[in-house]
Design an enzyme around this catalytic site. Structure first.
Site: not given
Ligand SMILES: Cc1cc2nc3c(=O)[nH]c(=O)nc-3n(C[C@H](O)[C@H](O)[C@H](O)COP(=O)(O)OP(=O)(O)OC[C@H]3O[C@@H](n4cnc5c(N)ncnc54)[C@H](O)[C@@H]3O)c2cc1C
Length: 338
Positions: A164, A238, A334
């Site tokens: 990520r 998420s 995130e």
């Protein structure tokens, strides 16, 4: 180039929280990029480049300009018997691109089906799902340097992809507007079925030797079951990354919490399930004001109707504090928080 003053961003972020931008520019052609340069001295402290708004949380108005890159287009740059190098304009919808590539008989991104947003944002956090990351197929990224208007190609290794993460999330890239991505896709399908129940889903569909399209269908079915649809319930997927810890720390935690899911990674590190940690602290399905933790998936924070970005952030902070207290683990968010 389309221009709007004091524009509402409510329909431009998947949390569907209200916020306004002092100015909004919509880019749809090469000429629009030049017009923008002439009109705006881009300042990353006050201006924001936006794709589909599915990985941001707006907690305030944008004082400067929001730039929407809506330029679309796809072209094949190179092809061989095995692979195709495809150039995609940043404004293309990611999931439509996945479906289109499957129709052309190309594979490589089928596990990344149904991820919302634009192709141009995909390198930002190296989108990943079901055992595949963008980095597996990405060749290079073309960016417009907003300081001087020059375009440069950033190759795979310069992208500094991680879990990520990429160079585009760092200070070094804060003036970069992504205009194109180049993907190396395959003519011969190599299924990747080991992660998170894709093979089980295919079993339940009665499929033994799947095509790439059938893997995509399986991923779509799982995602529709597991994740709230942002067009119905505001969310950004998420909200927290799975924490990565050293191998020794993971072993200690596993001794203490036998059911903690641990995924070994390279260099004696391991990824822990943030969803499990959040569930253990009793957050799944819990609400705080107009924000809540989804009862479908503990990693997903939702807007139950009239949440402000601040309310969602307060909930995220409360979750982070309780994980820190109970497990001594610092969760990282995130989406980009503004
Ligand atoms: C229901 C749901 C499920 C999701 N599932 C996943 C998943 O499985 N895996 C995953 O990785 N993500 C997932 N996401 C997160 C999100 O969809 C991805 O991160 C997606 O790539 C974001 O695209 P976007 O166009 O909406 O980006 P935005 O939210 O608009 O922007 C995200 C960031 O990229 C920057 N940016 C966007 N476009 C450009 C550009 N052209 N140039 C420079 N900077 C740019 C923005 O400034 C911002 O910092 C999910 C989100 C939702 C709502």
């Amino acid at each position: 180039m389309k221009r709007f003053d004091n524009a509402s961003l409510k329909h431009l972020n998947s949390f569907a929280v209200e916020a306004h931008a002092r100015r909004l520019f919509v880019l749809e052609s090469e000429n629009d990029f030049q017009a923008l340069q002439a009109e705006l001295k881009f300042n990353p402290a006050t201006d924001l480049i936006l794709g589909g708004g599915s990985n941001i949380l707006l907690t305030k108005n944008i004082d400067g300009a929001v730039i929407l890159n809506r330029m679309t287009g796809k072209r094949i740059i190179e092809e061989s018997a095995d692979t195709v190098l495809l150039e995609v304009s940043a404004g293309e919808n990611w999931h439509d691109l996945v479906l289109w590539s499957l129709e052309q008989g190309l594979s490589g991104i089928e596990n990344l089906s149904l991820i919302p947003g634009c192709a141009g944002a995909a390198p930002m956090q190296n989108i990943g799902a079901y055992g595949v990351e963008l980095a597996d197929v990405l060749d290079s990224v073309r960016v417009l340097d907003m300081t001087d208007g020059n375009s440069i190609d950033v190759n795979h290794s310069q992208c500094q992809f991680g879990y990520r993460h990429s160079r585009f999330k760092t200070v070094a890239a804060r003036y970069d507007l992504i205009t194109h991505i180049r993907l190396r896709l395959h003519r011969n399908f190599i299924p990747r079925l080991t992660y998170a129940g894709i093979d089980k889903e295919l079993d339940s569909m009665g499929i033994d030797k799947p095509t790439a399209k059938q893997v995509s269908d399986a991923v779509i079915r799982i995602r529709r079951r597991k994740l709230p649809d942002p067009s119905v319930t505001g969310n950004a997927g998420s909200f927290f990354k799975n924490p990565v810890v050293s191998g020794s720390r993971a072993r200690l935690l596993k001794n203490e919490f036998a059911k903690l899911p641990v995924y070994p990674m390279n260099n004696d590190t391991a990824k822990l399930s943030a969803a499990w940690l959040i569930e253990q602290c009793g957050w799944k399905g819990q609400a705080m004001g107009n924000a809540a933790v989804s009862d479908q998936h503990a990693l997903v924070l939702i807007n139950t109707g009239k949440a402000t970005g601040r309310e969602i952030l307060d909930l995220a902070d409360a979750i982070g504090e309780s994980i820190k207290r109970r497990f001594d683990i610092q969760l990282q968010t995130e989406p980009q928080i503004l």
